[in-house]
Design an enzyme around this catalytic site. Sequence first.
Site, PDB file in Angstrom:
ATOM      1  N   ASN A 159      -6.519   0.260  -7.124  1.00 41.50           N
ATOM      2  CA  ASN A 159      -6.528  -0.752  -6.084  1.00 41.50           C
ATOM      3  C   ASN A 159      -6.781  -2.086  -6.792  1.00 41.50           C
ATOM      4  O   ASN A 159      -7.241  -2.113  -7.937  1.00 41.50           O
ATOM      5  CB  ASN A 159      -7.639  -0.460  -5.066  1.00 41.50           C
ATOM      6  CG  ASN A 159      -7.593  -1.444  -3.921  1.00 41.50           C
ATOM      7  OD1 ASN A 159      -6.522  -1.755  -3.404  1.00 41.50           O
ATOM      8  ND2 ASN A 159      -8.748  -1.967  -3.536  1.00 41.50           N
TER       9      ASN A 159
ATOM     10  N   ARG B 202      -6.254   6.685  -8.505  1.00 42.55           N
ATOM     11  CA  ARG B 202      -5.338   5.670  -7.992  1.00 42.55           C
ATOM     12  C   ARG B 202      -5.884   4.312  -8.378  1.00 42.55           C
ATOM     13  O   ARG B 202      -7.061   4.181  -8.742  1.00 42.55           O
ATOM     14  CB  ARG B 202      -5.178   5.767  -6.470  1.00 42.55           C
ATOM     15  CG  ARG B 202      -6.450   5.465  -5.699  1.00 42.55           C
ATOM     16  CD  ARG B 202      -6.249   5.640  -4.201  1.00 42.55           C
ATOM     17  NE  ARG B 202      -5.313   4.656  -3.665  1.00 42.55           N
ATOM     18  CZ  ARG B 202      -5.669   3.468  -3.182  1.00 42.55           C
ATOM     19  NH1 ARG B 202      -6.945   3.108  -3.137  1.00 42.55           N
ATOM     20  NH2 ARG B 202      -4.780   2.628  -2.705  1.00 42.55           N
TER      21      ARG B 202
ATOM     22  N   TYR C  67       0.832  -1.204   0.000  1.00 43.31           N
ATOM     23  CA  TYR C  67       0.000   0.000   0.000  1.00 43.31           C
ATOM     24  C   TYR C  67       0.863   1.248   0.000  1.00 43.31           C
ATOM     25  O   TYR C  67       1.917   1.297   0.647  1.00 43.31           O
ATOM     26  CB  TYR C  67      -0.869   0.047   1.264  1.00 43.31           C
ATOM     27  CG  TYR C  67      -1.897  -1.047   1.374  1.00 43.31           C
ATOM     28  CD1 TYR C  67      -2.600  -1.494   0.262  1.00 43.31           C
ATOM     29  CD2 TYR C  67      -2.201  -1.610   2.609  1.00 43.31           C
ATOM     30  CE1 TYR C  67      -3.566  -2.474   0.381  1.00 43.31           C
ATOM     31  CE2 TYR C  67      -3.160  -2.598   2.739  1.00 43.31           C
ATOM     32  CZ  TYR C  67      -3.845  -3.026   1.618  1.00 43.31           C
ATOM     33  OH  TYR C  67      -4.797  -3.998   1.750  1.00 43.31           O
TER      34      TYR C  67
ATOM     35  N   GLU D 176      -9.435  -2.025  -9.600  1.00 42.95           N
ATOM     36  CA  GLU D 176     -10.311  -0.863  -9.433  1.00 42.95           C
ATOM     37  C   GLU D 176      -9.554   0.394  -9.847  1.00 42.95           C
ATOM     38  O   GLU D 176      -8.511   0.711  -9.264  1.00 42.95           O
ATOM     39  CB  GLU D 176     -10.729  -0.718  -7.967  1.00 42.95           C
ATOM     40  CG  GLU D 176     -11.569  -1.875  -7.465  1.00 42.95           C
ATOM     41  CD  GLU D 176     -11.905  -1.783  -5.970  1.00 42.95           C
ATOM     42  OE1 GLU D 176     -12.689  -2.603  -5.500  1.00 42.95           O
ATOM     43  OE2 GLU D 176     -11.359  -0.887  -5.286  1.00 42.95           O
TER      44      GLU D 176
ATOM     45  N   TYR E  48      -6.329 -10.117   4.272  1.00 44.69           N
ATOM     46  CA  TYR E  48      -7.353  -9.077   4.101  1.00 44.69           C
ATOM     47  C   TYR E  48      -8.043  -9.181   2.745  1.00 44.69           C
ATOM     48  O   TYR E  48      -9.262  -9.030   2.634  1.00 44.69           O
ATOM     49  CB  TYR E  48      -6.709  -7.695   4.258  1.00 44.69           C
ATOM     50  CG  TYR E  48      -7.654  -6.565   3.947  1.00 44.69           C
ATOM     51  CD1 TYR E  48      -8.712  -6.256   4.803  1.00 44.69           C
ATOM     52  CD2 TYR E  48      -7.519  -5.818   2.779  1.00 44.69           C
ATOM     53  CE1 TYR E  48      -9.594  -5.228   4.506  1.00 44.69           C
ATOM     54  CE2 TYR E  48      -8.388  -4.788   2.478  1.00 44.69           C
ATOM     55  CZ  TYR E  48      -9.433  -4.505   3.344  1.00 44.69           C
ATOM     56  OH  TYR E  48     -10.312  -3.489   3.038  1.00 44.69           O
ATOM     57  N   LYS E  49      -7.271  -9.469   1.708  1.00 45.35           N
ATOM     58  CA  LYS E  49      -7.856  -9.563   0.373  1.00 45.35           C
ATOM     59  C   LYS E  49      -8.550 -10.907   0.140  1.00 45.35           C
ATOM     60  O   LYS E  49      -9.134 -11.118  -0.920  1.00 45.35           O
ATOM     61  CB  LYS E  49      -6.773  -9.329  -0.692  1.00 45.35           C
ATOM     62  CG  LYS E  49      -6.276  -7.881  -0.760  1.00 45.35           C
ATOM     63  CD  LYS E  49      -5.166  -7.755  -1.798  1.00 45.35           C
ATOM     64  CE  LYS E  49      -4.542  -6.361  -1.823  1.00 45.35           C
ATOM     65  NZ  LYS E  49      -5.405  -5.339  -2.419  1.00 45.35           N
TER      66      LYS E  49
ATOM     67  N   HIS F 123     -12.113   3.069   6.727  1.00 45.52           N
ATOM     68  CA  HIS F 123     -10.865   2.370   6.405  1.00 45.52           C
ATOM     69  C   HIS F 123     -10.370   1.517   7.570  1.00 45.52           C
ATOM     70  O   HIS F 123      -9.284   0.917   7.478  1.00 45.52           O
ATOM     71  CB  HIS F 123      -9.776   3.367   5.999  1.00 45.52           C
ATOM     72  CG  HIS F 123      -9.885   3.842   4.582  1.00 45.52           C
ATOM     73  ND1 HIS F 123     -10.015   5.172   4.229  1.00 45.52           N
ATOM     74  CD2 HIS F 123      -9.918   3.158   3.402  1.00 45.52           C
ATOM     75  CE1 HIS F 123     -10.105   5.280   2.904  1.00 45.52           C
ATOM     76  NE2 HIS F 123     -10.052   4.073   2.390  1.00 45.52           N
TER      77      HIS F 123
HETATM   78  C1  HEM Z   1     -10.126   0.202   1.207  1.00 45.66           C
HETATM   79  C2  HEM Z   1     -13.437   3.692   0.540  1.00 45.66           C
HETATM   80  C3  HEM Z   1      -9.966   6.827  -0.669  1.00 45.66           C
HETATM   81  C4  HEM Z   1      -6.653   3.452   0.265  1.00 45.66           C
HETATM   82  C5  HEM Z   1     -11.314   0.889   1.191  1.00 45.66           C
HETATM   83  C6  HEM Z   1     -12.596   0.349   1.573  1.00 45.66           C
HETATM   84  C7  HEM Z   1     -13.513   1.327   1.379  1.00 45.66           C
HETATM   85  C8  HEM Z   1     -12.826   2.494   0.885  1.00 45.66           C
HETATM   86  C9  HEM Z   1     -15.009   1.237   1.620  1.00 45.66           C
HETATM   87  C10 HEM Z   1     -12.877  -1.078   2.100  1.00 45.66           C
HETATM   88  C11 HEM Z   1     -12.621  -1.129   3.585  1.00 45.66           C
HETATM   89  C12 HEM Z   1     -13.148  -2.425   4.210  1.00 45.66           C
HETATM   90  O1  HEM Z   1     -12.430  -3.440   4.201  1.00 45.66           O
HETATM   91  O2  HEM Z   1     -14.285  -2.416   4.697  1.00 45.66           O
HETATM   92  C13 HEM Z   1     -12.774   4.836   0.143  1.00 45.66           C
HETATM   93  C14 HEM Z   1     -13.419   6.079  -0.202  1.00 45.66           C
HETATM   94  C15 HEM Z   1     -12.433   6.962  -0.532  1.00 45.66           C
HETATM   95  C16 HEM Z   1     -11.181   6.259  -0.411  1.00 45.66           C
HETATM   96  C17 HEM Z   1     -14.932   6.333  -0.194  1.00 45.66           C
HETATM   97  C18 HEM Z   1     -12.527   8.392  -0.971  1.00 45.66           C
HETATM   98  C19 HEM Z   1     -13.286   9.302  -0.460  1.00 45.66           C
HETATM   99  C20 HEM Z   1      -8.766   6.185  -0.509  1.00 45.66           C
HETATM  100  C21 HEM Z   1      -7.488   6.785  -0.785  1.00 45.66           C
HETATM  101  C22 HEM Z   1      -6.548   5.865  -0.528  1.00 45.66           C
HETATM  102  C23 HEM Z   1      -7.250   4.652  -0.088  1.00 45.66           C
HETATM  103  C24 HEM Z   1      -7.266   8.207  -1.303  1.00 45.66           C
HETATM  104  C25 HEM Z   1      -5.084   6.090  -0.718  1.00 45.66           C
HETATM  105  C26 HEM Z   1      -4.146   5.607  -0.091  1.00 45.66           C
HETATM  106  C27 HEM Z   1      -7.306   2.280   0.546  1.00 45.66           C
HETATM  107  C28 HEM Z   1      -6.648   0.998   0.708  1.00 45.66           C
HETATM  108  C29 HEM Z   1      -7.648   0.052   0.963  1.00 45.66           C
HETATM  109  C30 HEM Z   1      -8.902   0.768   0.965  1.00 45.66           C
HETATM  110  C31 HEM Z   1      -5.140   0.741   0.626  1.00 45.66           C
HETATM  111  C32 HEM Z   1      -7.452  -1.476   1.108  1.00 45.66           C
HETATM  112  C33 HEM Z   1      -7.766  -2.072  -0.245  1.00 45.66           C
HETATM  113  C34 HEM Z   1      -7.407  -3.519  -0.511  1.00 45.66           C
HETATM  114  O3  HEM Z   1      -6.361  -4.023  -0.089  1.00 45.66           O
HETATM  115  O4  HEM Z   1      -8.156  -4.183  -1.254  1.00 45.66           O
HETATM  116  N1  HEM Z   1     -11.475   2.198   0.791  1.00 45.66           N
HETATM  117  N2  HEM Z   1     -11.429   4.973  -0.002  1.00 45.66           N
HETATM  118  N3  HEM Z   1      -8.585   4.891  -0.086  1.00 45.66           N
HETATM  119  N4  HEM Z   1      -8.652   2.111   0.687  1.00 45.66           N
HETATM  120 FE1  HEM Z   1     -10.029   3.555   0.404  1.00 45.66          FE
END
Ligand code: HEM
Length: 343
Positions: A225, A223, A37, A265, A316-317, A193
Amino acid sequence: MAIAFKQETFRDDFSYRNSPENIRRFPFPFDRDEYMYSVNMEPHVKGQKGTVFESLIDVDEHYIAEMHDRALVLRDDPLRYQALPHMMTAQWDTLELLMEEQAAGYPEHFTLIRNGDRWRWINRPLGIDDTFTFGDTATLPYEPLEYITRQAQGDFCIVDQRDGNLWMDAGMVTTQADWSLDFDIGMNFMEWHGPVPLAHQAGVFDRALKFLLNLQQGKPTRRFNWTMTINPRLDTSPENYPKWGPDRATVTPENVGEKVHLRVELQSLWRLPRSNAILFVIRCYLMNMNELVTVPKWARRFPRVLRTLPPELIDYKGLTRYRQTTIDWLSKYDDGAPTSPGT
Ligand code: HEM
Protein backbone atom coordinates in the site's frame (compact mmCIF):
# COMPACT_ATOMS: atom_id res chain seq x y z
CA MET A 1 26.87 -8.41 6.93
CA ALA A 2 26.31 -6.13 9.91
CA ILE A 3 23.93 -3.24 9.29
CA ALA A 4 25.29 0.28 9.97
CA PHE A 5 22.43 1.69 12.05
CA LYS A 6 21.79 5.44 11.74
CA GLN A 7 21.15 8.02 14.41
CA GLU A 8 18.29 10.17 13.16
CA THR A 9 14.89 11.62 14.02
CA PHE A 10 11.33 11.38 12.67
CA ARG A 11 10.20 14.58 14.42
CA ASP A 12 11.50 18.05 15.38
CA ASP A 13 14.58 18.48 13.13
CA PHE A 14 13.59 15.49 10.92
CA SER A 15 17.13 14.27 10.29
CA TYR A 16 15.94 10.95 8.73
CA ARG A 17 17.55 10.21 5.33
CA ASN A 18 18.21 7.06 3.30
CA SER A 19 21.77 6.05 2.42
CA PRO A 20 22.37 5.39 -1.32
CA GLU A 21 22.33 1.63 -0.57
CA ASN A 22 18.98 1.96 1.19
CA ILE A 23 17.49 3.92 -1.74
CA ARG A 24 18.46 1.03 -4.03
CA ARG A 25 16.48 -1.42 -1.87
CA PHE A 26 13.46 0.87 -1.51
CA PRO A 27 10.28 -1.05 -2.43
CA PHE A 28 8.95 1.24 -5.18
CA PRO A 29 5.38 -0.10 -5.45
CA PHE A 30 4.25 0.87 -8.96
CA ASP A 31 4.52 -1.62 -11.82
CA ARG A 32 2.76 0.67 -14.31
CA ASP A 33 2.05 4.37 -14.89
CA GLU A 34 -1.32 4.42 -13.09
CA TYR A 35 -2.72 3.12 -9.84
CA MET A 36 -6.00 1.75 -8.59
CA TYR A 37 -6.94 -0.47 -5.64
CA SER A 38 -6.92 -4.20 -6.30
CA VAL A 39 -6.49 -7.47 -4.39
CA ASN A 40 -2.76 -7.21 -5.02
CA MET A 41 -1.63 -10.16 -2.94
CA GLU A 42 1.26 -12.53 -3.60
CA PRO A 43 3.10 -15.19 -1.57
CA HIS A 44 5.46 -13.63 0.97
CA VAL A 45 8.59 -15.54 -0.03
CA LYS A 46 12.23 -14.58 0.22
CA GLY A 47 13.71 -12.54 -2.62
CA GLN A 48 17.13 -11.48 -3.79
CA LYS A 49 19.89 -10.14 -1.57
CA GLY A 50 19.91 -6.35 -1.46
CA THR A 51 16.09 -6.14 -1.56
CA VAL A 52 13.55 -5.77 1.25
CA PHE A 53 12.61 -9.41 0.59
CA GLU A 54 16.01 -10.70 1.66
CA SER A 55 14.40 -11.63 5.00
CA LEU A 56 10.70 -12.11 5.63
CA ILE A 57 10.86 -9.63 8.53
CA ASP A 58 13.01 -6.80 7.22
CA VAL A 59 15.45 -4.91 9.43
CA ASP A 60 17.33 -1.94 7.95
CA GLU A 61 19.57 1.00 8.83
CA HIS A 62 16.67 2.86 10.49
CA TYR A 63 15.98 0.15 13.10
CA ILE A 64 17.38 1.81 16.21
CA ALA A 65 15.95 5.24 15.38
CA GLU A 66 12.51 3.77 14.68
CA MET A 67 12.47 1.87 17.95
CA HIS A 68 13.42 5.08 19.76
CA ASP A 69 10.59 6.95 18.04
CA ARG A 70 8.14 4.18 19.03
CA ALA A 71 9.23 4.48 22.67
CA LEU A 72 8.56 8.24 22.54
CA VAL A 73 5.07 7.70 21.09
CA LEU A 74 4.21 5.13 23.77
CA ARG A 75 5.52 7.37 26.53
CA ASP A 76 3.07 10.10 25.46
CA ASP A 77 0.19 7.80 24.51
CA PRO A 78 0.20 4.24 25.94
CA LEU A 79 -3.06 3.40 24.07
CA ARG A 80 -1.08 2.94 20.86
CA TYR A 81 -0.56 -0.56 22.21
CA GLN A 82 -3.69 -2.54 23.07
CA ALA A 83 -4.62 -6.22 23.34
CA LEU A 84 -7.96 -7.69 24.36
CA PRO A 85 -7.71 -10.41 27.04
CA HIS A 86 -8.49 -13.37 24.74
CA MET A 87 -5.46 -12.53 22.57
CA MET A 88 -2.74 -13.76 24.94
CA THR A 89 -2.00 -16.96 22.98
CA ALA A 90 -1.75 -14.91 19.79
CA GLN A 91 0.64 -12.53 21.57
CA TRP A 92 3.01 -15.40 22.35
CA ASP A 93 2.67 -16.69 18.77
CA THR A 94 3.75 -13.25 17.55
CA LEU A 95 6.68 -13.03 19.93
CA GLU A 96 7.92 -16.39 18.68
CA LEU A 97 7.51 -15.46 15.02
CA LEU A 98 9.31 -12.12 15.30
CA MET A 99 12.16 -13.51 17.38
CA GLU A 100 12.66 -16.46 15.03
CA GLU A 101 12.54 -14.39 11.85
CA GLN A 102 14.83 -11.64 13.15
CA ALA A 103 17.34 -14.18 14.50
CA ALA A 104 17.25 -16.15 11.23
CA GLY A 105 17.65 -13.06 9.05
CA TYR A 106 20.23 -11.18 11.11
CA PRO A 107 22.23 -13.61 13.29
CA GLU A 108 24.91 -10.98 13.91
CA HIS A 109 22.30 -8.74 15.58
CA PHE A 110 19.74 -11.11 17.16
CA THR A 111 20.01 -14.51 18.87
CA LEU A 112 17.28 -16.75 20.26
CA ILE A 113 18.32 -19.67 22.47
CA ARG A 114 15.56 -22.09 23.54
CA ASN A 115 15.91 -24.53 26.38
CA GLY A 116 12.46 -26.05 26.77
CA ASP A 117 10.24 -23.17 27.93
CA ARG A 118 13.26 -21.15 29.09
CA TRP A 119 14.17 -18.78 26.26
CA ARG A 120 17.07 -16.34 26.04
CA TRP A 121 16.72 -13.42 23.64
CA ILE A 122 19.68 -11.27 22.71
CA ASN A 123 19.08 -8.06 20.78
CA ARG A 124 22.50 -6.46 20.28
CA PRO A 125 21.45 -3.19 18.52
CA LEU A 126 19.19 -2.30 21.48
CA GLY A 127 21.47 -3.80 24.16
CA ILE A 128 18.88 -6.34 25.40
CA ASP A 129 19.72 -9.78 26.84
CA ASP A 130 16.65 -11.28 28.56
CA THR A 131 15.82 -14.77 29.77
CA PHE A 132 12.13 -15.61 30.23
CA THR A 133 9.66 -18.48 30.37
CA PHE A 134 7.64 -18.83 27.16
CA GLY A 135 3.96 -18.64 28.14
CA ASP A 136 4.56 -16.87 31.47
CA THR A 137 3.92 -13.14 31.10
CA ALA A 138 5.27 -12.41 34.58
CA THR A 139 8.78 -13.21 33.31
CA LEU A 140 8.78 -10.33 30.77
CA PRO A 141 8.85 -6.57 31.45
CA TYR A 142 5.78 -6.04 29.17
CA GLU A 143 3.04 -8.19 27.68
CA PRO A 144 4.62 -10.40 24.97
CA LEU A 145 3.24 -8.40 22.02
CA GLU A 146 4.35 -5.08 23.47
CA TYR A 147 7.73 -6.52 24.44
CA ILE A 148 8.59 -7.81 20.96
CA THR A 149 7.06 -4.97 18.94
CA ARG A 150 9.15 -2.46 20.88
CA GLN A 151 11.95 -4.35 19.12
CA ALA A 152 10.58 -4.76 15.60
CA GLN A 153 10.17 -2.19 12.79
CA GLY A 154 6.64 -1.61 11.49
CA ASP A 155 3.16 -1.58 12.94
CA PHE A 156 1.45 -4.79 13.98
CA CYS A 157 -2.21 -5.85 14.26
CA ILE A 158 -3.37 -9.25 15.38
CA VAL A 159 -6.77 -10.15 14.03
CA ASP A 160 -8.86 -12.92 15.57
CA GLN A 161 -10.84 -15.19 13.25
CA ARG A 162 -14.41 -16.10 14.26
CA ASP A 163 -17.95 -16.00 12.79
CA GLY A 164 -16.52 -15.93 9.25
CA ASN A 165 -14.83 -12.58 9.87
CA LEU A 166 -11.61 -11.02 11.17
CA TRP A 167 -11.56 -8.84 14.29
CA MET A 168 -8.90 -6.31 15.19
CA ASP A 169 -8.33 -7.43 18.76
CA ALA A 170 -4.69 -6.47 19.43
CA GLY A 171 -2.03 -4.20 18.02
CA MET A 172 1.00 -1.96 18.28
CA VAL A 173 0.34 1.00 16.00
CA THR A 174 2.67 4.01 16.22
CA THR A 175 3.68 4.61 12.58
CA GLN A 176 0.30 4.69 10.88
CA ALA A 177 -1.04 6.64 7.91
CA ASP A 178 -3.92 8.43 9.61
CA TRP A 179 -5.89 5.65 11.31
CA SER A 180 -6.21 4.76 14.96
CA LEU A 181 -5.95 1.43 16.78
CA ASP A 182 -7.81 2.94 19.73
CA PHE A 183 -10.72 3.71 17.37
CA ASP A 184 -10.60 0.42 15.43
CA ILE A 185 -10.00 -2.04 18.27
CA GLY A 186 -12.75 -4.71 18.32
CA MET A 187 -13.95 -3.84 14.77
CA ASN A 188 -14.27 -6.40 12.00
CA PHE A 189 -12.69 -6.40 8.52
CA MET A 190 -15.50 -4.48 6.76
CA GLU A 191 -15.96 -2.03 9.64
CA TRP A 192 -12.33 -0.89 9.93
CA HIS A 193 -12.12 -0.61 6.10
CA GLY A 194 -15.28 1.53 6.16
CA PRO A 195 -13.60 4.85 5.20
CA VAL A 196 -11.77 3.48 2.12
CA PRO A 197 -13.39 4.82 -1.11
CA LEU A 198 -14.20 2.81 -4.29
CA ALA A 199 -12.77 -0.51 -3.09
CA HIS A 200 -15.96 -1.78 -1.38
CA GLN A 201 -18.04 -1.26 -4.53
CA ALA A 202 -15.37 -2.97 -6.63
CA GLY A 203 -15.63 -6.09 -4.45
CA VAL A 204 -11.99 -5.75 -3.33
CA PHE A 205 -12.75 -6.28 0.35
CA ASP A 206 -15.12 -9.23 -0.19
CA ARG A 207 -12.43 -11.05 -2.16
CA ALA A 208 -9.63 -10.06 0.22
CA LEU A 209 -11.56 -11.29 3.26
CA LYS A 210 -12.37 -14.61 1.61
CA PHE A 211 -8.72 -15.06 0.75
CA LEU A 212 -7.54 -14.25 4.27
CA LEU A 213 -10.02 -16.54 6.02
CA ASN A 214 -8.28 -19.41 4.19
CA LEU A 215 -4.71 -18.27 4.86
CA GLN A 216 -2.52 -21.27 5.73
CA GLN A 217 0.15 -21.49 8.38
CA GLY A 218 3.65 -21.43 6.88
CA LYS A 219 2.39 -19.66 3.73
CA PRO A 220 2.42 -15.93 4.54
CA THR A 221 1.15 -13.50 1.95
CA ARG A 222 1.97 -9.86 1.20
CA ARG A 223 0.79 -6.73 -0.58
CA PHE A 224 1.87 -3.11 -0.97
CA ASN A 225 0.00 0.00 0.00
CA TRP A 226 1.27 3.56 -0.37
CA THR A 227 0.55 7.17 0.45
CA MET A 228 2.56 10.39 0.87
CA THR A 229 3.76 12.22 3.94
CA ILE A 230 5.17 15.69 4.47
CA ASN A 231 8.46 15.50 6.37
CA PRO A 232 9.79 12.08 7.35
CA ARG A 233 7.28 11.66 10.13
CA LEU A 234 6.41 8.12 11.18
CA ASP A 235 3.61 9.01 13.57
CA THR A 236 0.91 10.48 11.32
CA SER A 237 -1.93 9.35 13.58
CA PRO A 238 -5.36 10.98 13.97
CA GLU A 239 -4.43 11.46 17.65
CA ASN A 240 -1.59 13.77 16.57
CA TYR A 241 -3.29 15.41 13.59
CA PRO A 242 -2.69 18.97 14.91
CA LYS A 243 1.06 18.26 14.78
CA TRP A 244 1.27 17.00 11.19
CA GLY A 245 -1.93 18.08 9.39
CA PRO A 246 -0.76 21.70 8.92
CA ASP A 247 2.54 20.48 7.37
CA ARG A 248 0.57 19.73 4.21
CA ALA A 249 0.14 23.43 3.59
CA THR A 250 3.89 24.13 3.80
CA VAL A 251 4.96 22.58 0.49
CA THR A 252 6.41 25.03 -2.05
CA PRO A 253 8.22 24.48 -5.39
CA GLU A 254 11.48 25.16 -3.51
CA ASN A 255 11.07 22.52 -0.79
CA VAL A 256 9.33 19.61 -2.59
CA GLY A 257 12.56 17.60 -2.86
CA GLU A 258 13.21 17.62 0.88
CA LYS A 259 9.70 17.73 2.32
CA VAL A 260 7.53 15.48 0.19
CA HIS A 261 7.91 11.77 0.90
CA LEU A 262 6.61 8.65 -0.76
CA ARG A 263 5.42 6.36 2.03
CA VAL A 264 5.25 2.69 1.14
CA GLU A 265 3.80 -0.02 3.33
CA LEU A 266 4.95 -3.58 2.80
CA GLN A 267 2.12 -5.50 4.45
CA SER A 268 2.59 -9.16 5.29
CA LEU A 269 -0.01 -11.51 6.74
CA TRP A 270 0.83 -14.61 8.76
CA ARG A 271 -1.43 -17.36 10.13
CA LEU A 272 -0.36 -17.98 13.73
CA PRO A 273 0.07 -21.57 14.90
CA ARG A 274 -1.53 -21.88 18.37
CA SER A 275 -4.21 -19.18 18.28
CA ASN A 276 -5.27 -19.44 14.59
CA ALA A 277 -5.22 -15.61 14.57
CA ILE A 278 -3.57 -13.64 11.73
CA LEU A 279 -0.65 -11.28 12.27
CA PHE A 280 -0.78 -8.23 9.97
CA VAL A 281 2.59 -6.49 9.68
CA ILE A 282 2.70 -2.99 8.18
CA ARG A 283 6.34 -2.19 7.47
CA CYS A 284 6.69 1.48 6.51
CA TYR A 285 9.37 2.89 4.16
CA LEU A 286 9.86 6.62 3.62
CA MET A 287 11.79 8.31 0.79
CA ASN A 288 11.89 11.99 -0.11
CA MET A 289 11.57 13.26 -3.68
CA ASN A 290 15.30 14.16 -3.93
CA GLU A 291 16.06 10.54 -3.14
CA LEU A 292 13.35 9.17 -5.45
CA VAL A 293 14.64 11.03 -8.52
CA THR A 294 18.06 9.40 -8.18
CA VAL A 295 16.45 6.40 -9.90
CA PRO A 296 15.39 7.64 -13.39
CA LYS A 297 12.59 5.12 -13.98
CA TRP A 298 10.97 6.01 -10.65
CA ALA A 299 11.30 9.74 -11.45
CA ARG A 300 9.52 9.15 -14.75
CA ARG A 301 6.77 6.94 -13.40
CA PHE A 302 5.78 8.62 -10.15
CA PRO A 303 4.48 11.92 -11.64
CA ARG A 304 2.46 9.88 -14.14
CA VAL A 305 0.86 7.90 -11.30
CA LEU A 306 0.06 11.10 -9.41
CA ARG A 307 -1.41 12.74 -12.51
CA THR A 308 -3.83 9.90 -13.22
CA LEU A 309 -4.94 9.13 -9.66
CA PRO A 310 -8.76 8.97 -9.18
CA PRO A 311 -10.05 12.06 -7.30
CA GLU A 312 -11.47 9.86 -4.50
CA LEU A 313 -8.01 8.46 -3.80
CA ILE A 314 -6.40 11.90 -3.87
CA ASP A 315 -8.86 13.03 -1.24
CA TYR A 316 -8.68 9.88 0.93
CA LYS A 317 -4.88 9.82 0.93
CA GLY A 318 -4.81 13.52 1.85
CA LEU A 319 -2.75 14.64 -1.18
CA THR A 320 -5.01 17.49 -2.33
CA ARG A 321 -2.91 20.40 -1.00
CA TYR A 322 0.45 19.45 -2.53
CA ARG A 323 -0.14 16.94 -5.34
CA GLN A 324 0.05 19.48 -8.20
CA THR A 325 3.16 21.19 -6.79
CA THR A 326 4.81 17.78 -6.56
CA ILE A 327 3.81 16.79 -10.11
CA ASP A 328 5.19 20.10 -11.43
CA TRP A 329 8.49 19.58 -9.61
CA LEU A 330 8.83 15.96 -10.74
CA SER A 331 7.82 16.63 -14.35
CA LYS A 332 11.28 17.92 -15.28
CA TYR A 333 12.49 14.32 -14.76
CA ASP A 334 9.85 12.86 -17.08
CA ASP A 335 11.20 12.94 -20.65
CA GLY A 336 8.04 11.28 -21.95
CA ALA A 337 9.80 8.00 -22.67
CA PRO A 338 7.59 4.93 -22.32
CA THR A 339 8.13 2.95 -19.14
CA SER A 340 8.08 -0.80 -19.33
CA PRO A 341 5.80 -2.80 -17.01
CA GLY A 342 7.43 -3.88 -13.76
CA THR A 343 9.35 -1.88 -11.19
C1 HEM B 1 -6.81 0.61 4.50
C2 HEM B 1 -6.22 -2.57 8.13
C3 HEM B 1 -5.95 -6.21 4.97
C4 HEM B 1 -6.82 -3.10 1.38
C5 HEM B 1 -6.74 0.06 5.76
C6 HEM B 1 -6.86 0.79 7.00
C7 HEM B 1 -6.69 -0.10 8.00
C8 HEM B 1 -6.47 -1.40 7.41
C9 HEM B 1 -6.72 0.18 9.49
C10 HEM B 1 -7.14 2.30 7.15
C11 HEM B 1 -8.62 2.56 7.06
C12 HEM B 1 -8.98 3.99 7.49
O1 HEM B 1 -8.92 4.91 6.65
O2 HEM B 1 -9.30 4.18 8.67
C13 HEM B 1 -6.08 -3.82 7.58
C14 HEM B 1 -5.84 -5.03 8.33
C15 HEM B 1 -5.78 -6.05 7.43
C16 HEM B 1 -5.96 -5.48 6.12
C17 HEM B 1 -5.68 -5.11 9.85
C18 HEM B 1 -5.54 -7.52 7.65
C19 HEM B 1 -6.07 -8.25 8.58
C20 HEM B 1 -6.17 -5.68 3.72
C21 HEM B 1 -6.16 -6.45 2.51
C22 HEM B 1 -6.40 -5.61 1.49
C23 HEM B 1 -6.56 -4.27 2.08
C24 HEM B 1 -5.88 -7.95 2.41
C25 HEM B 1 -6.44 -6.02 0.06
C26 HEM B 1 -7.11 -5.54 -0.86
C27 HEM B 1 -6.84 -1.84 1.91
C28 HEM B 1 -6.90 -0.62 1.12
C29 HEM B 1 -6.88 0.45 2.01
C30 HEM B 1 -6.82 -0.12 3.34
C31 HEM B 1 -6.98 -0.55 -0.41
C32 HEM B 1 -6.83 1.95 1.64
C33 HEM B 1 -5.37 2.36 1.72
C34 HEM B 1 -4.95 3.70 1.15
O3 HEM B 1 -5.43 4.15 0.11
O4 HEM B 1 -4.03 4.31 1.72
N1 HEM B 1 -6.51 -1.27 6.04
N2 HEM B 1 -6.14 -4.12 6.25
N3 HEM B 1 -6.42 -4.36 3.43
N4 HEM B 1 -6.77 -1.50 3.23
FE1 HEM B 1 -6.52 -2.82 4.74
